[in-house]
Scaffold this motif. Sequence first.
Motif, PDB file in Angstrom:
ATOM      1  N   ASP A   1       1.101  -1.214   0.038  1.00 26.59           N
ATOM      2  CA  ASP A   1       0.077  -0.096   0.097  1.00 26.59           C
ATOM      3  C   ASP A   1       0.919   1.116  -0.162  1.00 26.59           C
ATOM      4  O   ASP A   1       1.853   1.246   0.626  1.00 26.59           O
ATOM      5  CB  ASP A   1      -1.159   0.000   1.328  1.00 26.59           C
TER       6      ASP A   1
ATOM      7  N   GLU B   1       0.074   3.949   1.412  1.00 25.48           N
ATOM      8  CA  GLU B   1      -0.119   4.768   2.614  1.00 25.48           C
ATOM      9  C   GLU B   1       0.574   3.968   3.695  1.00 25.48           C
ATOM     10  O   GLU B   1       0.243   2.845   4.269  1.00 25.48           O
ATOM     11  CB  GLU B   1      -1.631   4.561   2.960  1.00 25.48           C
ATOM     12  N   SER B   2       1.786   4.578   4.264  1.00 30.01           N
ATOM     13  CA  SER B   2       2.359   3.816   5.035  1.00 30.01           C
ATOM     14  C   SER B   2       1.624   3.574   6.524  1.00 30.01           C
ATOM     15  O   SER B   2       2.010   2.731   7.288  1.00 30.01           O
ATOM     16  CB  SER B   2       3.892   4.519   5.434  1.00 30.01           C
ATOM     17  N   GLU B   3       0.685   4.649   6.845  1.00 30.85           N
ATOM     18  CA  GLU B   3      -0.042   4.271   7.980  1.00 30.85           C
ATOM     19  C   GLU B   3      -0.817   3.182   8.041  1.00 30.85           C
ATOM     20  O   GLU B   3      -1.086   2.646   9.032  1.00 30.85           O
ATOM     21  CB  GLU B   3      -0.956   5.569   8.236  1.00 30.85           C
ATOM     22  N   VAL B   4      -1.567   2.755   6.952  1.00 34.33           N
ATOM     23  CA  VAL B   4      -2.164   1.611   6.674  1.00 34.33           C
ATOM     24  C   VAL B   4      -1.378   0.366   6.631  1.00 34.33           C
ATOM     25  O   VAL B   4      -1.874  -0.661   7.655  1.00 34.33           O
ATOM     26  CB  VAL B   4      -3.101   1.812   5.134  1.00 34.33           C
TER      27      VAL B   4
ATOM     28  N   ARG C   1       0.041  -4.278   9.839  1.00 35.47           N
ATOM     29  CA  ARG C   1       1.341  -4.923  10.332  1.00 35.47           C
ATOM     30  C   ARG C   1       1.057  -5.293  11.929  1.00 35.47           C
ATOM     31  O   ARG C   1       1.085  -6.179  12.282  1.00 35.47           O
ATOM     32  CB  ARG C   1       2.335  -4.236   9.978  1.00 35.47           C
TER      33      ARG C   1
ATOM     34  N   SER D   1       6.512  -5.950   3.654  1.00 34.35           N
ATOM     35  CA  SER D   1       5.583  -4.687   3.399  1.00 34.35           C
ATOM     36  C   SER D   1       6.470  -3.950   2.092  1.00 34.35           C
ATOM     37  O   SER D   1       7.549  -4.043   1.975  1.00 34.35           O
ATOM     38  CB  SER D   1       5.209  -3.794   4.438  1.00 34.35           C
TER      39      SER D   1
ATOM     40  N   GLU E   1       1.475   0.222   8.602  1.00 32.35           N
ATOM     41  CA  GLU E   1       1.803  -0.124   9.935  1.00 32.35           C
ATOM     42  C   GLU E   1       0.600  -0.465  10.814  1.00 32.35           C
ATOM     43  O   GLU E   1       0.839  -1.382  11.738  1.00 32.35           O
ATOM     44  CB  GLU E   1       2.315   1.175  10.542  1.00 32.35           C
ATOM     45  N   LEU E   2      -0.565  -0.161  10.631  1.00 38.64           N
ATOM     46  CA  LEU E   2      -1.707  -0.440  11.313  1.00 38.64           C
ATOM     47  C   LEU E   2      -1.990  -2.045  11.022  1.00 38.64           C
ATOM     48  O   LEU E   2      -2.137  -2.840  12.040  1.00 38.64           O
ATOM     49  CB  LEU E   2      -3.175   0.458  10.954  1.00 38.64           C
TER      50      LEU E   2
END
Length: 45
Positions: free
Chosen positions: A8, A10-13, A18, A30, A15-16
């Motif tokens: 993805d 969007e790194s925030e997506v 993950r 990732s 990490e969530l």
Amino acid sequence: MYRILIADDESEVVELVRLYLEKDGFEILSAGDGITALGIATAEK
């Protein structure tokens, strides 16, 4: 143990997802884009 590839831009997506999957015992790989994801998938089989 199962390995999961998350791709993805969007790194925030990433990490969530993950965090949740690692909590359940999955090994996570990732990538921030499709080209990188294909390279990882090919290298990791």
